[in-house]
Design a protein around this motif. Structure first.
Motif, short mmCIF file in Angstrom:
data_model
loop_
_atom_site.label_atom_id
_atom_site.label_comp_id
_atom_site.label_asym_id
_atom_site.label_seq_id
_atom_site.Cartn_x
_atom_site.Cartn_y
_atom_site.Cartn_z
N ASP A 187 0.78 -1.26 -0.16
CA ASP A 187 -0.08 0.00 -0.12
C ASP A 187 0.84 1.19 0.08
OD1 ASP A 187 -2.67 -1.29 0.08
OD2 ASP A 187 -2.09 -1.51 2.45
N PHE A 188 2.13 1.43 0.06
CA PHE A 188 3.00 2.35 0.38
C PHE A 188 3.90 2.86 -0.53
CE2 PHE A 188 3.25 0.19 4.87
CZ PHE A 188 1.96 0.86 5.48
N LEU A 189 3.77 4.13 -0.80
CA LEU A 189 4.99 4.90 -1.69
C LEU A 189 5.67 5.60 -0.49
CD1 LEU A 189 2.23 4.97 -3.55
CD2 LEU A 189 3.95 6.09 -5.04
N TRP A 190 6.97 5.17 -0.46
CA TRP A 190 8.00 5.83 0.55
C TRP A 190 8.35 7.19 -0.04
CZ3 TRP A 190 13.06 2.94 2.30
CH2 TRP A 190 13.69 3.51 3.67
N ALA B 234 -5.60 11.42 -16.27
CA ALA B 234 -4.76 11.05 -15.17
C ALA B 234 -4.92 9.50 -14.85
CB ALA B 234 -5.26 12.04 -13.74
N ASP B 235 -4.02 8.92 -14.45
CA ASP B 235 -4.23 7.26 -14.31
C ASP B 235 -4.63 7.38 -12.85
OD1 ASP B 235 -2.97 6.20 -16.85
OD2 ASP B 235 -1.53 7.69 -16.22
N SER B 236 -4.56 8.00 -12.23
CA SER B 236 -4.65 8.01 -10.71
C SER B 236 -4.80 9.39 -9.96
CB SER B 236 -3.91 7.07 -9.61
OG SER B 236 -2.60 7.56 -9.69
N VAL B 237 -5.65 9.51 -8.93
CA VAL B 237 -5.95 10.81 -8.28
C VAL B 237 -5.28 10.85 -6.65
CG1 VAL B 237 -7.52 11.45 -9.86
CG2 VAL B 237 -8.15 10.23 -7.77
N MET B 238 -4.92 11.92 -6.33
CA MET B 238 -4.40 12.03 -4.97
C MET B 238 -5.23 13.17 -4.14
SD MET B 238 -0.86 13.16 -3.49
CE MET B 238 0.39 12.39 -5.01
N VAL B 239 -5.46 12.91 -2.75
CA VAL B 239 -5.91 13.67 -1.94
C VAL B 239 -4.63 14.22 -1.04
CG1 VAL B 239 -7.32 14.41 0.05
CG2 VAL B 239 -8.18 12.87 -1.89
N PHE C 255 -6.61 5.34 6.45
CA PHE C 255 -6.55 5.92 5.09
C PHE C 255 -7.31 4.71 4.10
CE2 PHE C 255 -2.57 8.11 6.40
CZ PHE C 255 -3.17 9.39 6.14
N LYS C 256 -6.93 3.53 4.62
CA LYS C 256 -7.28 2.30 3.87
C LYS C 256 -8.86 2.41 4.30
CE LYS C 256 -5.68 -0.57 2.10
NZ LYS C 256 -5.52 -0.74 0.60
N GLY D 14 -3.63 3.45 -1.75
CA GLY D 14 -2.28 3.57 -1.61
C GLY D 14 -1.94 4.91 -0.64
N ILE D 15 -0.87 4.98 -0.20
CA ILE D 15 -0.70 5.66 0.78
C ILE D 15 0.88 6.32 0.71
CG2 ILE D 15 -0.37 6.64 3.09
CD1 ILE D 15 -2.15 3.79 3.65
#
Length: 333
Positions: A36-39, A251-256, A311-312, A318-319
């Protein structure tokens, strides 16, 4: 008449599934995994550099060779990707942020060396001008105004340069109107149709970014604030409009961003669009947990895991987090 499908107390006792560890695990509705993580990693020029960030205990500015070590650790922990951000000394900043489009800048050099040593790790590039401008803003400024369309032209060039260096995900964080569509077209024209775009679609003008600005060297140079282009924390419906536009532009994905103060936005975005939805647990959130734990006010490890699980539960796929390696080690115990 009781129309509920559930029995009532005492026939129904919701504590029953909670009474044993195996049962709590069996009934868990949301789960965390290193997948789930991007570091989030802060870069700095040099060699063998591991420079502590005072406002973010446990976070270091890393030279490219040390970033390779982080990539190897991420791979071994099962973390799929790194999100890279550059520290830029004030002496290297300019009004137009020209260093952003230098194909040999710190971000590009780090990406090339990481991909050479750890090709299986994913790399996300932050796309914005604030690490490179002498005024600390995310765009080109004229007479105190951030120029939208002129900034977008530079962001397209920056994105192509980063794709050429080996980044897999281009993540525009500037909040200029129309930049996702322009970047998609620019990447496609340059032969990078396979490179993904993760749009900072709902990025708020937040007080929680302070430690990050310290980490990348922007806190002392930022003139004014970013409220003319980042979102008002009061607004929720507007976030859905921003996300809809970015998805429509490719966009392939979005972020908050930020995370915990905006869990309602994460939930609304996921429910409304069903698109891959990410959340950024930003520097201020990280620093709060670390500071409270250092003072003995909370159990830092439990607070870390609880925040990530939130978050999940809210619907994030993902986070992006500075806790990624620490949390992954905990999960793998």
């Amino acid at each position: 008449m009781n129309k509920s499908p559930f029995a009532r107390f005492p026939a129904l006792r919701l504590r029953r599934p909670r009474q044993a560890d195996w049962s709590r695990r069996l009934h868990a509705e949301a789960r965390l995994s290193p997948d789930d993580f991007l570091w989030a990693i802060i870069l700095k020029d040099g060699k063998n550099v591991r420079e502590p960030v005072a406002s973010m205990p446990g976070v270091h500015r890393l030279s490219p060779d040390e970033a390779v070590s982080a990539a190897l650790e991420a791979r071994d922990l099962g973390i799929p990707a790194l999100a890279l951000f550059p520290f830029t000394d004030a002496s290297a900043r300019t009004p137009g942020g020209e260093e952003a489009i230098n194909p040999d800048n710190l971000m590009c050099r780090a990406a090339r060396v990481i991909k050479a040593e750890v090709p299986e790790i994913g790399l996300m590039a932050d796309v914005a001008l604030d690490p490179y401008t002498d005024h600390g803003h995310d765009g080109i400024m004229r007479d105190g105004e951030i120029l939208n369309d002129e900034t977008v032209e530079v962001l397209v060039k920056q994105s192509v340069v980063q794709a050429q260096a080996g980044f897999d995900i281009i993540a525009p964080s500037d909040m200029m109107d129309g930049r996702v569509g322009a970047i998609r077209a620019g990447l496609d024209e340059a032969g990078f149709g396979h490179v993904m775009i993760m749009a900072y679609a709902a990025k708020y003008a937040s007080a929680f970014y302070g430690p990050y600005r310290d980490a990348i060297g922007s806190s002392g140079v930022l003139k004014g604030d970013k409220r003319t282009y980042q979102m008002d924390p009061a607004n929720s419906d507007e976030a859905l409009r921003e996300v809809a536009l970015d998805l429509a532009e490719g966009a392939d994905s979005v972020m908050v961003k930020p995370g915990l103060p905006y869990l309602d936005i994460v939930r609304r975005v996921k429910d409304e669009f069903g698109a891959p939805t990410f959340v950024f647990q930003v520097s201020g959130e990280y620093a709060q947990i670390k500071a409270a734990a250092a003072n003995g006010w909370i159990d830092g490890e439990r607070a870390m895991m609880e925040s990530l699980l939130a978050f999940k539960r809210a619907g994030a796929d993902g986070i992006i987090t500075y806790f990624a390696a620490e949390a992954a080690r905990k999960l793998l115990k």
